[in-house]
Design an enzyme around this catalytic site. Structure first.
Site, PDB file in Angstrom:
ATOM      1  N   HIS A  12       0.844  -0.960  -0.142  1.00 42.23           N
ATOM      2  CA  HIS A  12      -0.003   0.331   0.291  1.00 42.23           C
ATOM      3  C   HIS A  12       0.816   1.197   0.258  1.00 42.23           C
ATOM      4  O   HIS A  12       0.416   2.560   1.242  1.00 42.23           O
ATOM      5  CB  HIS A  12      -1.481  -0.106   1.395  1.00 42.23           C
ATOM      6  CG  HIS A  12      -0.552  -0.252   2.708  1.00 42.23           C
ATOM      7  ND1 HIS A  12      -1.031  -1.056   3.962  1.00 42.23           N
ATOM      8  CD2 HIS A  12       0.763   0.280   2.942  1.00 42.23           C
ATOM      9  CE1 HIS A  12      -0.374  -0.958   4.621  1.00 42.23           C
ATOM     10  NE2 HIS A  12       1.019  -0.289   3.939  1.00 42.23           N
ATOM     11  N   HIS A  59      -2.199   4.491  10.103  1.00 44.93           N
ATOM     12  CA  HIS A  59      -0.439   4.386  10.032  1.00 44.93           C
ATOM     13  C   HIS A  59      -0.131   5.937  10.838  1.00 44.93           C
ATOM     14  O   HIS A  59       0.255   6.914  10.904  1.00 44.93           O
ATOM     15  CB  HIS A  59       0.787   5.178   8.589  1.00 44.93           C
ATOM     16  CG  HIS A  59       0.321   3.744   8.378  1.00 44.93           C
ATOM     17  ND1 HIS A  59      -0.285   3.090   7.387  1.00 44.93           N
ATOM     18  CD2 HIS A  59       1.452   3.242   7.274  1.00 44.93           C
ATOM     19  CE1 HIS A  59      -0.535   2.405   6.305  1.00 44.93           C
ATOM     20  NE2 HIS A  59       0.918   2.230   6.608  1.00 44.93           N
ATOM     21  N   HIS A 193      10.168  -3.482   3.437  1.00 44.62           N
ATOM     22  CA  HIS A 193      10.578  -2.919   3.503  1.00 44.62           C
ATOM     23  C   HIS A 193      10.810  -1.703   5.394  1.00 44.62           C
ATOM     24  O   HIS A 193      10.160  -2.600   6.494  1.00 44.62           O
ATOM     25  CB  HIS A 193       9.724  -1.882   3.024  1.00 44.62           C
ATOM     26  CG  HIS A 193       8.184  -1.531   3.444  1.00 44.62           C
ATOM     27  ND1 HIS A 193       7.153  -2.241   3.794  1.00 44.62           N
ATOM     28  CD2 HIS A 193       7.640  -0.189   3.911  1.00 44.62           C
ATOM     29  CE1 HIS A 193       6.105  -2.277   4.251  1.00 44.62           C
ATOM     30  NE2 HIS A 193       5.757  -0.642   4.075  1.00 44.62           N
ATOM     31  N   GLU A 240       4.296  -6.035   7.934  1.00 47.01           N
ATOM     32  CA  GLU A 240       2.753  -5.429   7.765  1.00 47.01           C
ATOM     33  C   GLU A 240       2.353  -7.300   6.540  1.00 47.01           C
ATOM     34  O   GLU A 240       0.575  -6.569   6.524  1.00 47.01           O
ATOM     35  CB  GLU A 240       2.870  -4.646   6.824  1.00 47.01           C
ATOM     36  CG  GLU A 240       2.815  -3.072   6.844  1.00 47.01           C
ATOM     37  CD  GLU A 240       3.210  -1.879   6.692  1.00 47.01           C
ATOM     38  OE1 GLU A 240       2.699  -0.311   6.923  1.00 47.01           O
ATOM     39  OE2 GLU A 240       3.294  -2.145   5.084  1.00 47.01           O
TER      40      GLU A 240
END
Ligand code: DHB
Ligand code: FE
Length: 287
Positions: A12, A59, A193, A240
Site C-alpha cells: 500500500h 499509520h 521494507h 505489515e
C-alpha cells in the site's frame, strides 16, 4: 447466501497513490509497476465484488498511540480519506456496508475474536492506495468497503497465526450471511521494507519471493514466522505482511493464482501483488 469470490494481496505504498493522483503512472519509474497491476484490475472489473473487506493498518493517522486496537472493524456508512499531512488524497469517500459489518462484528466476537467496533473512522493510504491499485481513478469507488484495521505499528502486533485464523472466521461469517453479497478480501501492506533506523531502505527480494510461494501453497507455515524473523528478514515495516494472512485465511487451503507480480523498488518498498481464487470445486460426474 453471501460468498467470498477471491482475495487480493497488495502493498500500500503511498507513492503509488501519489503517482495515480498526480497523473504519473506512465512515467518510466512507475510504468512497470502499473503495467504489472493491470491483470488485477481486469480481474476485479470482471468479478465485480459488491463489497471489499480491506485489511490494512492505520499509520498513526486515525488512531494515535493513545489508542491501539489490535483489530478494529469499521461499521460506518462512510469513511473519509484522512489528511496525512499534505491534505487528504483527492479520492472518493469510501462507502461502507454497515449491515454486513455488524454481522461480521457479531459473528467474530461470538467466535471469540475480541474485535474493536468502530462507528467513526477516517482511512489513510493503507486503505485508499489498494483501492487505487485495483480501480484507478473512478469518480466513486465501484464497491462498498469494510475497513479492518490491524495494529502493526506498536509492539505487540498480532501473530500471523491469529491473522490466518481471523480470516477463517471471516469466511465462516460471510457464508452465514443470508443476502447474496459477493465479497473480496484485500490484504495490504509489505512486502519487505524498513523506513527507519540504520537499516532504512532494506529490501529482501529473496525472502519476499519465498514468502509469496509459501503464502500460496503453505499458509500455515508462513503463519508460524514470528515477529523477530519477519523484522529481521522483511524489515520493521515489512511486518505489515501479516495482514495478507487474514485474506489467505478467508480462502480455501487450495487456491488458484490468477495473477502474481513483484517489483523492486516502489518508493522504499518491495511491491507485491497477488490475486487468488479458491480452486474450483470438482465437476460432478455420474460415472
Ligand atoms: C512506504 C511504504 C509503506 O507501507 C508506508 O506505509 C509508508 C511508506 C514507502 O515505501 O515509502
Ligand atoms: Fe504501510
Amino acid at each position: 447466501m453471501a460468498k467470498v469470490i477471491g482475495g487480493v494481496g497488495t502493498s500500500h505504498v503511498p507513492a503509488i497513490g501519489a503517482a495515480v493522483d498526480g497523473g504519473k503512472t506512465q512515467e518510466p519509474y512507475w510504468k512497470p509497476v502499473f503495467d504489472g497491476m493491470q491483470a488485477a484490475r481486469d480481474w476485479i472489473a470482471r468479478t465485480k465484488p459488491d463489497v471489499c473487506i480491506v485489511v490494512y493498518n492505520d499509520h498513526a493517522s486515525c488512531f494515535s498511540l493513545a489508542l491501539t486496537p489490535t483489530f478494529a472493524l469499521g461499521v460506518a456508512e462512510r469513511y473519509q480519506p484522512h489528511d496525512e499531512g499534505y491534505g487528504p488524497r483527492p479520492v472518493p469517500v469510501v462507502q461502507g456496508a454497515p449491515e454486513l459489518s455488524w454481522h461480521l462484528a457479531e459473528s467474530l466476537i461470538l467466535d471469540e475474536f475480541d474485535i474493536t467496533v468502530v462507528s467513526e473512522m477516517t482511512v489513510d493510504h493503507g486503505l485508499t492506495v489498494p483501492l487505487s491499485v485495483l480501480f484507478g481513478q473512478p469518480t466513486s469507488w465501484p464497491c462498498q468497503v469494510i475497513p479492518l484495521c490491524v495494529n502493526v505499528i506498536q509492539y505487540p502486533p498480532p501473530t500471523g497465526r491469529r491473522c490466518l485464523k481471523l480470516g477463517q472466521a471471516i469466511r465462516k461469517a460471510i457464508e452465514a450471511y443470508p443476502a447474496d453479497v459477493r465479497v473480496a478480501v484485500i490484504g495490504t501492506g509489505g512486502l519487505s521494507h524498513q523506513l527507519q533506523g540504520e537499516r532504512a531502505g532494506l529490501i529482501n527480494a529473496e525472502f519476499d519471493n519465498a514468502w509469496l510461494d509459501d503464502f500460496v501453497a503453505a499458509p500455515e507455515q508462513v503463519a508460524q514466522k514470528d515477529h523477530l524473523e519477519l523484522l529481521r528478514e522483511a524489515g520493521s515495516e515489512g511486518l505489515e505482511c501479516v495482514m495478507w494472512l487474514v485474506m489467505r485465511g478467508a480462502l480455501q487451503a487450495e487456491v488458484d493464482v490468477v495473477h502474481r507480480f513483484y517489483h523492486v523498488p516502489a518508493s522504499n518498498t518491495a511491491y507485491g501483488l497477488l490475486v487468488l481464487e479458491d480452486v474450483a470445486p470438482p465437476l460432478h460426474t455420474t460415472t
